[in-house]
Design a protein around this motif. Sequence first.
Motif, short mmCIF file in Angstrom:
data_model
loop_
_atom_site.label_atom_id
_atom_site.label_comp_id
_atom_site.label_asym_id
_atom_site.label_seq_id
_atom_site.Cartn_x
_atom_site.Cartn_y
_atom_site.Cartn_z
N ALA A 71 0.88 -1.18 0.00
CA ALA A 71 0.00 0.00 0.00
C ALA A 71 0.91 1.21 0.00
O ALA A 71 2.13 1.10 0.14
CB ALA A 71 -0.91 0.00 1.23
N SER A 72 0.33 2.37 -0.15
CA SER A 72 1.13 3.59 -0.09
C SER A 72 1.79 3.69 1.28
O SER A 72 1.11 3.70 2.31
CB SER A 72 0.24 4.81 -0.33
N THR A 108 2.49 8.38 6.58
CA THR A 108 1.67 8.34 5.37
C THR A 108 0.19 8.31 5.76
O THR A 108 -0.20 7.58 6.68
CB THR A 108 2.01 7.11 4.52
N GLY A 158 -3.39 7.40 6.33
CA GLY A 158 -4.09 6.11 6.38
C GLY A 158 -3.29 4.97 6.94
O GLY A 158 -3.83 3.89 7.17
N LEU A 206 -4.32 -4.68 7.04
CA LEU A 206 -3.48 -5.02 5.90
C LEU A 206 -2.46 -6.08 6.28
O LEU A 206 -2.28 -7.08 5.57
CB LEU A 206 -2.76 -3.77 5.38
N ARG A 221 -3.43 -9.38 4.52
CA ARG A 221 -4.84 -9.50 4.15
C ARG A 221 -5.42 -10.88 4.50
O ARG A 221 -6.22 -11.45 3.77
CB ARG A 221 -5.04 -9.20 2.68
N TYR A 249 -2.70 -0.97 9.43
CA TYR A 249 -3.80 -0.59 8.55
C TYR A 249 -3.26 0.38 7.51
O TYR A 249 -2.40 1.22 7.80
CB TYR A 249 -4.92 0.08 9.33
N ALA A 250 -3.76 0.27 6.28
CA ALA A 250 -3.34 1.18 5.22
C ALA A 250 -4.37 1.15 4.11
O ALA A 250 -5.14 0.18 3.97
CB ALA A 250 -1.96 0.80 4.67
N GLN A 251 -4.39 2.19 3.32
CA GLN A 251 -5.31 2.28 2.20
C GLN A 251 -4.70 1.59 0.98
O GLN A 251 -3.59 1.91 0.57
CB GLN A 251 -5.62 3.74 1.87
N SER A 252 -5.43 0.63 0.42
CA SER A 252 -4.93 -0.09 -0.75
C SER A 252 -4.88 0.82 -1.96
O SER A 252 -5.70 1.73 -2.12
CB SER A 252 -5.82 -1.30 -1.05
N GLU A 253 -3.89 0.56 -2.81
CA GLU A 253 -3.75 1.33 -4.04
C GLU A 253 -4.26 0.52 -5.23
O GLU A 253 -3.96 -0.67 -5.36
CB GLU A 253 -2.28 1.68 -4.28
N GLU A 281 -6.71 -5.56 -3.78
CA GLU A 281 -7.83 -6.25 -3.14
C GLU A 281 -8.19 -7.54 -3.86
O GLU A 281 -8.96 -8.35 -3.35
CB GLU A 281 -9.05 -5.32 -3.11
#
Length: 577
Positions: free
Chosen positions: A48-49, A76, A78, A112, A373, A395-399, A477
Motif C-alpha cells: 500500500a502507499s 503516510t 491512512g 493489511l 490480508r 492498517y493502510a489504504q490499498s492502491e 484487493e
Amino acid sequence: MITSDLFGYRSDCVSERRIVRRSVLFLAFCLVFASAVGFAQPVEKPLASGVTLIQDINTDPGSPLVINAVKADLKTAGVRAAAALGQGSVIGSDPTQGRERVSSIVKRLGALVGVNADYFPWTGDPLGVMITGGELVSEPMDRAAIGFTASGQVIIDRVSFSGKIKSASGAEWPVRGINRSRGANEMVVYAPIYGKKSGCKDGIEFAIKFDGKIRHGVDISVVVASAPAIACGAEIPKDGALISAHGRAAEWVLKYVRLGDQVTLRFDIAAESGRSWDGVVEAVGGGPFLVRAGQIYIDASQERFKSDMSSTRHPRTAAGVDDQGNLLLVTVDGRQSISQGATLSELARVMKNLGAVDALNLDGGGSTTLSVRGVIVNSPCEGLERPVANALLLYAQSEASQTAPEKFAFAESAPLQIACGQGRMISLIDDGGFPLGEDVAKKLVWGTTGGVGFVNQKGFFTPLRLGKGSIVVMLGERRIELPVIVTAGAPASLDATIQPDPSGDARRVIVVVSVKDSGGNPVAGVSVAITVIGGSADVLSAVTGDDGTARFNVTWDLADKPGQITVKAAGLTSVAK
C-alpha cells in the motif's frame, strides 16, 4: 553511489566512513549465516502507499534462512499501527481460551498486515503490557514493549507498572494487575474486555461504574456499584469493571469500601529511559531488547529470560523503528528444512541491517506468523498457525493498480498435486491467456493457506507437509487461489527400532520400520525387506501403511544372545536398534 545492506541496494550519497561501516556490518552478518553468495536477490513488493514487503531468502543448504519484513511509514495518510486481542477479549470459553490465529485477526478486523505479538500462558491473556484504542488491557511486567502515539510516533522501551485505589476517606492500596489471574493478597481489576466473569472463586469482589475505559496516566473516578461480597462468579458490568481482592487486599476493601462510595483508580506506566508513555494509545509487550539507540543491546537476563531462549536458533518475530520513524515488522522462519531460525544475536543483526535504531523481540517459535490480508506469507514451523493472545496490526489504504489486467489466473490445472521435495514455479496468465507482464508480476503478493508448504515472493512453491491447502496470489484487493494437494515424496530416510514383545518372552521382539521423505513425512506403500542374523522373522518383507511404518515379529535363536537385524527399502539400508 550504490551501497549494499542486508535487503538489497539503494542509491545514496554517503561518506566513505558510512560505506565502510555498512559493509562491515553486512559482512559480519553474512559470516554468521554462512556466505553472502547464499542469499538470492531480495524481493520488494508494495502492499500500500507507505507500506512495503521485503523478502530475503538464503538458499545455502548449510544455513537456509527465510526472512520477511514489512516496512511502514506511519506518517503516510491512512497508515497506522494497532494492537488487537484474539477474539476481541482476554479470556474465551473455547478450547483456545480466547486465542486466535493471526490471519483470522487480520481478516476479522480488516487490517493489511499482522504479526504475532506478546507471550501468553496458553490462554488469551498477554503476559506483558497491552493497550488498544487507549484502553489498558494488560499491565507491563518490566520487560521491553513497543508503543504508538496517536500521531504515529513509535516508542520502544522497557516499562514497569504501578496501580492504586484510593478510598473515599483517602486510604490507599496497590492494584497489582489488570485483566489477569489474581494471586494471593492481590487486588486485580477486570474490565468487560476480559470476558464475562473474573473466574475468581475466593476473596472479595465488588463492581464499579464509570464513564469510559481503563486508561493509564490519569485519575479515574468511579462509583462503587455493589457492596463488597465473597467472590461467587458475579458478572463484570458492561458499564464499569469488577475489582477482586484476596487476603490482606480483601481486608482493606472490607475496611474502607462501601456501596455508593466514590473512589479513585490510577494506573501508571514508567519507562526505563524516562520517556513518557502517557500519550501511547496502542502497545504490545515482548522482550528482550535487540537494538537500543542504534547499537545491538540484548538484555535477556535482566528481563528474566532463560539463556537457551537467546542462544538457540528458533523461529523469531521482531519489531523495530528506524531513524526516519518507520515501523519494521520482521519474521525469521525456523525449525524447517527451508529455514533454520536465528539466535537473538543473529536477529539483532537482521534488525540493525534493516536500519532499526530501536528493536525488540516478540514471541516466536510456533507463534511466529506474518499475514497479509488474512493470507500467510511466511512459513510457520508447525504448519498450521498457532492461535495467539494478541497481534500487532498495520492498517493502510490499498492502491489500485493502473496496469493490472482485468482478470488473471493460474496456468496450472486445479487442484495442483505435488509431492514433497518437488518444488515448482507457479505460473500466471492474463485474461488473454498470455503470461503476466513483469510490471504486474512485481506487484503480486504470494501466500498460502492450509500449512502444506511455502511460496516465496517470486512464486516458487515448496511443499513441506502432507495435506490440502492452497497457493494464494493477491494484487491489491484482488485475490485468486490454487488448491494444492501435497503427497509424500520419495523415501529419504529409513529407521528401524527393536521393541519388547508384549508377551514378555525374552526371545521374541517386534521390529518397527519407519520410512519418511525429505520433509519427514511418512511414506506409504513402500516394500521393506528384513534380514535377521541369529534369529528369524515371521515374514521376509512387508509394505508400509498410511503411517509409513511396517512391523515384523522376530524370534532370537538364543534369549541371552540377540543377533542383528537389517532392513532395506527403496535403496536405503538401516540396522535395527
